[in-house]
Design a protein around this motif. Structure first.
Motif, short mmCIF file in Angstrom:
data_model
loop_
_atom_site.label_atom_id
_atom_site.label_comp_id
_atom_site.label_asym_id
_atom_site.label_seq_id
_atom_site.Cartn_x
_atom_site.Cartn_y
_atom_site.Cartn_z
N PHE B 33 0.98 -1.10 0.13
CA PHE B 33 0.26 0.11 0.02
C PHE B 33 0.48 1.42 -0.10
O PHE B 33 0.73 2.13 -0.48
CB PHE B 33 -1.38 0.01 0.97
CG PHE B 33 -2.26 0.77 1.30
CD1 PHE B 33 -2.83 0.76 0.32
CD2 PHE B 33 -1.75 2.06 1.41
CE1 PHE B 33 -4.05 1.45 0.57
CE2 PHE B 33 -2.87 3.31 1.51
CZ PHE B 33 -3.95 3.56 0.22
N GLY B 170 -3.84 0.89 -3.17
CA GLY B 170 -2.21 2.14 -2.78
C GLY B 170 -1.59 2.43 -3.71
O GLY B 170 -1.50 2.50 -4.92
N LEU B 419 -1.64 10.09 -1.67
CA LEU B 419 -1.24 8.67 -1.18
C LEU B 419 -0.22 8.97 0.14
O LEU B 419 -0.01 8.64 0.62
CB LEU B 419 -0.39 8.00 -1.87
CG LEU B 419 -0.20 6.46 -1.20
CD1 LEU B 419 -0.73 5.27 -1.18
CD2 LEU B 419 1.46 6.10 -1.65
N SER B 423 -0.65 8.38 3.79
CA SER B 423 0.30 7.74 4.50
C SER B 423 0.74 8.28 5.69
O SER B 423 1.67 7.73 7.03
CB SER B 423 1.42 7.02 3.91
OG SER B 423 1.64 7.82 2.99
N ARG B 448 -6.27 3.00 3.96
CA ARG B 448 -7.44 2.98 3.42
C ARG B 448 -8.64 4.12 3.66
O ARG B 448 -9.19 4.66 3.02
CB ARG B 448 -8.35 1.97 2.86
CG ARG B 448 -7.50 0.63 2.41
CD ARG B 448 -8.08 -0.40 2.03
NE ARG B 448 -7.39 -0.84 0.60
CZ ARG B 448 -6.43 -2.36 1.04
NH1 ARG B 448 -7.45 -3.29 1.63
NH2 ARG B 448 -6.61 -2.47 -0.53
#
Lengths: 87, 593
Positions: B33, B170, B419, B423, B448
């Protein structure tokens, strides 16, 4: 200091020297030729390009690409020479 | 087939492709991911990085910027490509060797401090959120212009597509989609450029066409012709430097170190298998970026020349030398309906006069011709790329492809930014600070959810852009340049920088850059709160707010060095960590947490 530490110090010094050389070229083609000396270089024309303008909108970018691959190639050699390469 | 049907088919086909890739590349672990399992080939990663990097602004706006600024737009070309040299030499290989998932994670470990990590998270989120607003807006605008879909619907469709592949896959899903998106956008950009270069100069390669002679047999070079045509109408010379050397240099430097410090770009180099791959992958990224960035100057110059020659058809000053409004070409009418091109017949002669009425000498001359001011009251820069295929009379499928290309550029950049945001929240905040004992499955779920939340926020802000949306580029690059880049560089190159130094340095770079930008653009961009008008006379040493990131970086370096000198040296294990990331060997061991 152990032998390995000494060898790694030498490796790092060589890396820094290579890096300084590459960054000097990086500076010259963009800041020096493309910006600071642009008026002087524009007096010279290559094909239909004024040279300073060419460096600013074309030449600097081509040089950047070559520089990165040159650095990657030399570093791979250096990694092997000092036995610090992967696998 | 009508243009609209064709556009629906081409855009629909690319979207179907992205969804297909999403289903094929679902992520099963946090490693997949966050960093695609570190299994991406360096050339593939280079291509994905190029799509990640080239936003709606690069695709749609840059050539237009060059067309109207001429030489002075070189700062964007050199700044946004030169940063990759810094990335390849100074950051990417070492951060890859460190072998973790996020940029704040490196800062947190290297400076053994959760506060440092938190400062990095805040910089990352502010820079990435401001940046993603522009992408979402770009998606809405592209839909609106090409498919005549309402702006909000366009943003919603874009959100749904990104949601599908970013939440499911991801980094893994994003990487493979970005490769597809790169192919779409580069074809869409270069095909019209080739035809226009061929048309004007007889040379199909735009980069060479820009330096060639005109195809009309006059023997005059294209750039000389362009300089002459626009100077005759009172505009400044295209190829000459107009801004101050210091400000142009600092702006270029700010864009370069800002590029190298943008977390969504850096994290792409975490996805390759080896340290040596990180070096070469930056080279491949720049190859793929340079294909577009070296074409853009040709598109800009040729589009400007086409525009000028379409309007000024004959001798300047002779009554018949200007285009009769009723005879204007079809593309002119199309863009008038969008409001991006506006004409006002000030002297009532039924012809179009387009010249620089801000130039006093030429304005006086124009009056003697019976001209009553510049009649092209609006020429939006973005038209230069979007109208290119129509100006060159290219078939409908090329116009449809340009629409798909603009969408690909906006979506790929949006996904990369989302992303980075997701993260930072799930890995740096949730796992790193709030719940260190969370299971891998739990963290994957958290990432997610964070991604879904980030998409909703980005979509909302895209539909209701805060008034400062246009200023965000300065802010995102200023933050990355003033805070993130110096912290990373010192973390690798100077073993003496300690926790106190790094935090003080980041804050110095961050705050000085923010204050300088807000000083001239209003506190938090609220109109009317600026402390001084945003003009060169007021700027400190003639440095514009956009150029200040480099100064912020300098303050960061100086502060960090001084503070580190008067506080305790970093502990032994940090010195070893730095020594370890400086050599490629043993990268595999550092991969797992």
């Amino acid at each position: 200091m152990t032998e390995q530490q000494l060898s790694r110090q030498a490796y790092w010094k060589r890396n820094l020297r290579l890096m300084a050389g590459c960054l000097a070229v990086w500076f010259v083609v963009s800041y020096l030729f493309g910006i600071i000396l642009v008026d002087q270089l524009n007096a010279i024309s290559i094909g239909g390009y004024n040279l300073g303008f060419w460096f600013a909108q074309q030449g600097s970018m081509y040089t950047f690409v070559v520089l990165i691959f040159f650095y990657a190639w030399r570093m791979n050699k250096l990694d092997r020479e000092f036995d610090v390469h992967e696998d | 087939m009508t243009l609209q049907t064709m556009t629906f088919i081409v855009v629909g086909a690319t979207f179907a492709l992205y969804i297909g890739i999403a289903i094929w590349s679902r992520a099963a672990t946090t490693g997949e991911f966050y960093v695609a399992g570190k299994g991406i080939h360096p050339v593939a990663n280079g291509m994905a990085t190029a799509a990640d990097w080239m936003s709606a602004a690069s695709f749609i706006s840059m050539a237009g910027l060059i067309a109207f600024l001429g030489y002075d737009a070189s700062v964007y070309l050199m700044g946004w490509t030169g940063g990759y040299v810094l990335l390849a030499l100074l950051l990417a290989p070492y951060l890859r060797k460190f072998g973790k998932f996020t940029v704040p994670e490196f800062i947190g470990e290297r400076f053994y401090s959760k506060s440092a990590r938190l400062v990095a998270v805040i910089c990352l989120i502010v820079a990435s959120v401001t940046y993603v607003i522009g992408q979402m807006k770009g998606v809405g605008v592209a839909f609106g212009r090409f498919l005549e879909v309402p702006f909000e619907v366009g943003v919603l469709v874009g959100m749904a597509i990104v949601f599908f592949y970013a939440v499911l896959g991801g980094m893994k899903g994003i990487t493979y989609t970005q490769i597809a998106q790169y192919c779409v956008l580069i074809f869409a950009y270069t095909i019209p450029a080739i035809f226009i270069a061929l048309n004007l100069t007889g040379n199909p390669i735009p980069q060479l066409g820009l330096g060639s002679e005109m195809a009309d047999g006059s023997g005059v070079h294209l750039l000389d012709r362009l300089d002459q045509v626009i100077m005759d109408l009172g505009f400044p010379a295209y190829t000459a430097q107009k801004g101050s050397t210091l400000n142009i240099s600092l702006l270029t430097l700010s864009l370069m170190i800002g590029t190298a410090g943008l977390p969504h770009v850096i994290v792409r180099f975490f996805t390759v298998p080896k340290v040596s791959d990180a070096r070469s992958s930056a080279g491949w990224a720049l190859v793929f970026i340079a294909i577009l960035y070296t074409t853009a100057p040709a598109v800009g110059a040729m589009a400007r020349l086409n525009l000028m020659q379409t309007i000024q058809t004959g001798e300047i000053g002779s009554p018949a030398g200007n285009l009769v409004y009723a005879d204007r070409p079809e593309w002119f009418k199309n863009w008038e309906t969008t409001g991006l091109l506006q004409f006002e017949d000030k002297n009532g002669d039924g012809r179009i006069q387009y010249y620089n009425d801000g130039n006093a000498d030429f304005a006086a001359k124009a009056e003697s011709y019976g001209w009553k001011g510049n009649e092209m009251t609006k020429v939006d820069r973005d038209i230069m790329v979007l109208a290119n295929p129509e100006i060159a009379n290219l078939p409908n499928w090329v116009i449809a492809l340009v629409a798909a290309g603009g969408l690909a550029a906006a979506l790929s950049t949006a996904a990369g930014l989302l992303l980075a945001i997701a993260s930072a929240i799930s890995h740096d905040v949730v796992k790193g600070m709030v719940a260190p004992n969370i299971s891998e499955k739990g963290e994957l779920l958290a990432s997610r959810i964070a991604m879904a939340g980030a998409i909703l926020v980005a979509g909302y802000l895209g539909m209701n852009p805060p008034g400062f949306a246009a200023q965000v580029v300065a802010l995102a690059f200023g933050l990355a340049a003033g805070s993130i880049f110096p912290a990373l560089m010192m973390g690798i190159f100077n073993k003496n920088i300690n926790r106190e130094g790094a935090i003080a340095g980041m804050l110095a770079g961050l705050l000085s850059t923010l204050v300088y930008i807000f000083w001239f653009k209003g506190w938090f961009f609220v109109p009317g709160t600026e402390m001084a008008a945003n003009t060169p006379d007021n700027w400190f040493m003639g440095i514009s707010p956009e150029s200040f990131g480099a100064v912020g970086a300098l303050l960061n370096f100086v502060t960090a060095t001084l503070v580190s000198k008067v506080t305790a040296a970093p502990p032994e294990h940090i010195q070893h960590l730095v020594e370890d990331i400086r050599v490629p060997k043993g990268a595999a061991a550092a991969v797992d947490h």
